[in-house]
Design a protein around this motif. Sequence first.
Motif, PDB file in Angstrom:
ATOM      1  N   THR A  54     -11.160  -3.144   1.711  1.00  0.00           N
ATOM      2  CA  THR A  54     -11.492  -4.076   0.601  1.00  0.00           C
ATOM      3  C   THR A  54     -10.265  -4.928   0.308  1.00  0.00           C
ATOM      4  OG1 THR A  54     -11.028  -2.272  -0.976  1.00  0.00           O
ATOM      5  CG2 THR A  54     -13.372  -2.465  -0.091  1.00  0.00           C
ATOM      6  N   GLY A  55      -9.136  -4.594   0.466  1.00  0.00           N
ATOM      7  CA  GLY A  55      -8.014  -5.388   0.116  1.00  0.00           C
ATOM      8  C   GLY A  55      -7.499  -5.195  -1.135  1.00  0.00           C
ATOM      9  N   THR A  56      -6.272  -5.534  -1.516  1.00  0.00           N
ATOM     10  CA  THR A  56      -5.595  -5.538  -2.798  1.00  0.00           C
ATOM     11  C   THR A  56      -5.436  -6.848  -3.041  1.00  0.00           C
ATOM     12  OG1 THR A  56      -3.458  -5.176  -2.029  1.00  0.00           O
ATOM     13  CG2 THR A  56      -4.548  -3.298  -2.353  1.00  0.00           C
ATOM     14  N   PHE A  57      -5.554  -7.779  -2.375  1.00  0.00           N
ATOM     15  CA  PHE A  57      -5.344  -9.270  -2.509  1.00  0.00           C
ATOM     16  C   PHE A  57      -6.463  -9.993  -2.315  1.00  0.00           C
ATOM     17  CE2 PHE A  57      -2.847 -13.308  -1.268  1.00  0.00           C
ATOM     18  CZ  PHE A  57      -2.557 -13.501  -2.594  1.00  0.00           C
ATOM     19  N   GLU A  58      -6.267 -11.246  -1.997  1.00  0.00           N
ATOM     20  CA  GLU A  58      -7.550 -12.381  -1.752  1.00  0.00           C
ATOM     21  C   GLU A  58      -7.809 -12.157  -0.535  1.00  0.00           C
ATOM     22  OE1 GLU A  58      -5.820 -15.999  -2.766  1.00  0.00           O
ATOM     23  OE2 GLU A  58      -5.605 -15.734  -4.917  1.00  0.00           O
ATOM     24  N   HIS A  59      -9.393 -12.356  -0.498  1.00  0.00           N
ATOM     25  CA  HIS A  59     -10.220 -12.460   0.976  1.00  0.00           C
ATOM     26  C   HIS A  59     -10.015 -11.158   1.720  1.00  0.00           C
ATOM     27  CE1 HIS A  59     -10.215 -16.757  -0.554  1.00  0.00           C
ATOM     28  NE2 HIS A  59      -9.050 -16.899  -0.205  1.00  0.00           N
ATOM     29  N   GLY A  60      -9.978  -9.960   1.068  1.00  0.00           N
ATOM     30  CA  GLY A  60     -10.009  -8.967   1.550  1.00  0.00           C
ATOM     31  C   GLY A  60      -8.450  -8.414   2.354  1.00  0.00           C
ATOM     32  N   SER A  61      -7.536  -9.360   1.984  1.00  0.00           N
ATOM     33  CA  SER A  61      -6.258  -8.927   2.719  1.00  0.00           C
ATOM     34  C   SER A  61      -5.555  -8.088   1.600  1.00  0.00           C
ATOM     35  CB  SER A  61      -5.376 -10.134   2.954  1.00  0.00           C
ATOM     36  OG  SER A  61      -5.159 -10.888   1.744  1.00  0.00           O
ATOM     37  N   SER A  62      -4.341  -7.479   1.908  1.00  0.00           N
ATOM     38  CA  SER A  62      -3.604  -6.515   1.028  1.00  0.00           C
ATOM     39  C   SER A  62      -2.239  -6.884   1.163  1.00  0.00           C
ATOM     40  CB  SER A  62      -3.669  -5.078   1.710  1.00  0.00           C
ATOM     41  OG  SER A  62      -4.963  -4.743   1.659  1.00  0.00           O
ATOM     42  N   THR A  63      -1.356  -6.752   0.068  1.00  0.00           N
ATOM     43  CA  THR A  63      -0.105  -6.643   0.132  1.00  0.00           C
ATOM     44  C   THR A  63       0.220  -5.415   0.616  1.00  0.00           C
ATOM     45  OG1 THR A  63       0.069  -5.818  -2.203  1.00  0.00           O
ATOM     46  CG2 THR A  63       0.014  -8.085  -2.232  1.00  0.00           C
ATOM     47  N   LEU A  64       1.770  -5.254   0.842  1.00  0.00           N
ATOM     48  CA  LEU A  64       2.103  -3.894   1.406  1.00  0.00           C
ATOM     49  C   LEU A  64       2.727  -3.168   0.596  1.00  0.00           C
ATOM     50  CD1 LEU A  64       3.461  -5.390   5.090  1.00  0.00           C
ATOM     51  CD2 LEU A  64       1.100  -4.667   4.662  1.00  0.00           C
ATOM     52  N   GLN A  65       2.457  -2.011   0.396  1.00  0.00           N
ATOM     53  CA  GLN A  65       3.013  -1.094  -0.506  1.00  0.00           C
ATOM     54  C   GLN A  65       3.687   0.257   0.445  1.00  0.00           C
ATOM     55  OE1 GLN A  65       0.746  -0.166  -4.299  1.00  0.00           O
ATOM     56  NE2 GLN A  65      -0.738  -1.407  -2.987  1.00  0.00           N
ATOM     57  N   LEU A  66       4.612   0.961  -0.009  1.00  0.00           N
ATOM     58  CA  LEU A  66       4.799   2.029   0.600  1.00  0.00           C
ATOM     59  C   LEU A  66       4.980   3.206  -0.443  1.00  0.00           C
ATOM     60  CD1 LEU A  66       6.165   3.094   3.357  1.00  0.00           C
ATOM     61  CD2 LEU A  66       8.209   2.218   2.617  1.00  0.00           C
ATOM     62  N   LEU A  67       3.993   3.694  -0.884  1.00  0.00           N
ATOM     63  CA  LEU A  67       3.912   4.618  -1.957  1.00  0.00           C
ATOM     64  C   LEU A  67       4.569   6.009  -1.703  1.00  0.00           C
ATOM     65  CD1 LEU A  67       0.399   3.830  -3.230  1.00  0.00           C
ATOM     66  CD2 LEU A  67       2.673   2.667  -4.020  1.00  0.00           C
ATOM     67  N   ALA A  68       4.939   6.251  -0.502  1.00  0.00           N
ATOM     68  CA  ALA A  68       5.536   7.665   0.028  1.00  0.00           C
ATOM     69  C   ALA A  68       6.349   7.228   1.112  1.00  0.00           C
ATOM     70  CB  ALA A  68       4.391   8.730   0.350  1.00  0.00           C
ATOM     71  N   ASP A  69       7.400   8.090   1.216  1.00  0.00           N
ATOM     72  CA  ASP A  69       8.047   7.965   2.567  1.00  0.00           C
ATOM     73  C   ASP A  69       7.211   8.248   3.674  1.00  0.00           C
ATOM     74  OD1 ASP A  69      10.250   7.109   1.061  1.00  0.00           O
ATOM     75  OD2 ASP A  69      11.240   9.090   0.866  1.00  0.00           O
ATOM     76  N   PRO A  70       7.280   7.622   4.933  1.00  0.00           N
ATOM     77  CA  PRO A  70       6.496   7.979   6.048  1.00  0.00           C
ATOM     78  C   PRO A  70       7.029   9.302   6.596  1.00  0.00           C
ATOM     79  CG  PRO A  70       8.519   6.400   6.439  1.00  0.00           C
ATOM     80  CD  PRO A  70       8.522   6.503   5.042  1.00  0.00           C
ATOM     81  N   ASP A  71       5.996   9.941   7.141  1.00  0.00           N
ATOM     82  CA  ASP A  71       6.240  11.277   7.819  1.00  0.00           C
ATOM     83  C   ASP A  71       7.217  11.184   9.057  1.00  0.00           C
ATOM     84  OD1 ASP A  71       4.298  10.206   9.745  1.00  0.00           O
ATOM     85  OD2 ASP A  71       2.781  11.482   8.838  1.00  0.00           O
TER      86      ASP A  71
END
Length: 674
Positions: A356-373
Amino acid sequence: MPNRLAAATSPYLLQHADNPIDWWEWSEEAFAEAQRRDVPILLSVGYAACHWCHVMAHESFEDPATAEQVNADYVAIKVDREERPDIDAVYMAATQAMTGQGGWPMTCFLTPIGEPFHCGTYYPPAPRPGMPGFRQLLDAVTKAWREDGERVRSSAGQIAARLADGAAASLPPAGVDAAALDRVAATLAEGFDPRFGGFGGAPKFPPSMALEFLLRHHERTGSAQALGLVEHTCERMARGGIYDQLAGGFARYSVDARWVVPHFEKMLYDNALLLRVYAHLARRTGSALATRVAEQTAEFLLRDLRTPEGGFASALDADTDGVEGLTYAWTPAQLREVLGDDDGAWAARLLEVTGTGTFEHGSSTLQLLADPDDAGRWEKVRATLLAARDQRPQPARDDKVITAWNGMAVLALAEAGAALEHPEWVRAAATAADLLLDLHMVDGRLRRSSRDGADGAAAGVLEDHAYLADALLSLHQATGEARWLPAATGLLDLALQRFADPDRPGTFFDTADDAEELLHRPRELTDNATPSGAAALLNALLTASVLIEGAAAGRYRDAAEAALRSVGTLAVEHPRFAGHWLTAAEAMAAGPLQVAVAGADDDPTRTALLAHTRRVAPGGTVVVPGEPDAEGVPLLADRSLVDGNPTAYVCRGFVCDRPVTTPAEITALLILTP
């Protein structure tokens, strides 16, 4: 056919050089033309990275019918607010007074002598609910000017007089002692967003200056609450979409309260201020997140904003090919296309890229809510995505070199490079400082900006002198080189001579006493997107007062104390808009501290002792390394070595502790908290 702006040096003005509107630059000739024709002036103020400035340009300024109307009935003047902050300040005050709000593009209608009678911001090409169309507004202003011009002029004169009275107003002086600083910290805590960090709701701006104050307050008092506010805000910003998870660096602000969707312009000043915050947090706490963000933000400055001459460009645009965020947003399908199915799906989960996206036209901004495993996998994915993103259309860069903003960058890189042991950042800072001193100082006076190695015509304002001076003082500390000190004090002396209000001790105008005369002489007390020029000067004066000796040191300290008293009421009652003032107040409450680390430049023991000192010294401490009795370095005068070992001398005000030679002894002398 290009208009008069074709010869401009400002990238923003050059964006309008092909408009059919017959734009003028701000000049005596433009006002003379309006008087000759007896027509009002259309003043349009903006900047190159401004999204809505681009929108209004495409909708109205590029429209032939609109241009025909403007050219027939007005003298149109275009101003880059970054190049002429004095003009912007004067007419922004008018816009805010008339409408209750401000912003850019700023659209003002003036009499031929520059007095405003109608102001606003963005106007659409056709009427919208509660907002006239731009051509409709032009018609109304023209009609009023032709049919009731005497009343319009009279009203404009009254508005100008009220604005001048407002600019001359001042608050009663008040001290800012330790008890007041405790109240300020409590006030900030009351307005804090406990879930997402920062202060207030949407749109949410990085509160760089308030965070600096809170961090220093923690260092002086041991307040766990103050540190917690800083840590929580810094983490939420660093993990959100306002931070560029691929290339580093921060966008201007978040349109939401959760730091998810940024307004995508990247400003030099934001990143310089935030680099300082994260570097200071990393130095104080050892936070891996703060260290990473500081390093990536510094690299962003050096990679994406550095100019061929060694300065730093002002900004990257919010738009790419007229579309906001085009360069930065992603869909799950785009991630899979670049990374393959497995890594693409993993990256989508990690970076909050959804269907569904967090920005326009179904696209998303990039977040890093947790450190990668898997840190190694993430670094490979990050590098691959960045390489792919670099192949996309890129936002334009406003490559003018603004003195104040470059001063902020030099200050941040010098401090962060010294604190986090990145000498290459310090070297880059020195190169930029040399450019400013060589190119922006013309006939003994400071210019506001340059571009492509050519200095601009606009005179430097207070913030230019203050931030460049503070930056040179930081380089003096980071390198131990004596040459930066007289360059800094020369700027401070110039600021005290040319910008001080002789009738109000401790207060300063934003323009010099011999600057171009505007409707009124602007002075800004509050910190907004950047610290006020007066607050920046206070910090520089305070630092200089403990780096030099003699009568000048006392004069700088007296000027700093008077400046803080002049805004004491404002700072305590409205701390969110006085963070830079309060940062200096914390340094005053702590001393500020002075540390001289004497020893041979090539002695590894001195290097280690110096690195430790920089890690544990609270913010606002001046730390100067060098050979004993180094020429031109007052803090090293009469500093001998204890038993031949590199030695640190710690002083507060006019009282010095015994010289010490071990990290443990330095820590005991520098930790302020009970």
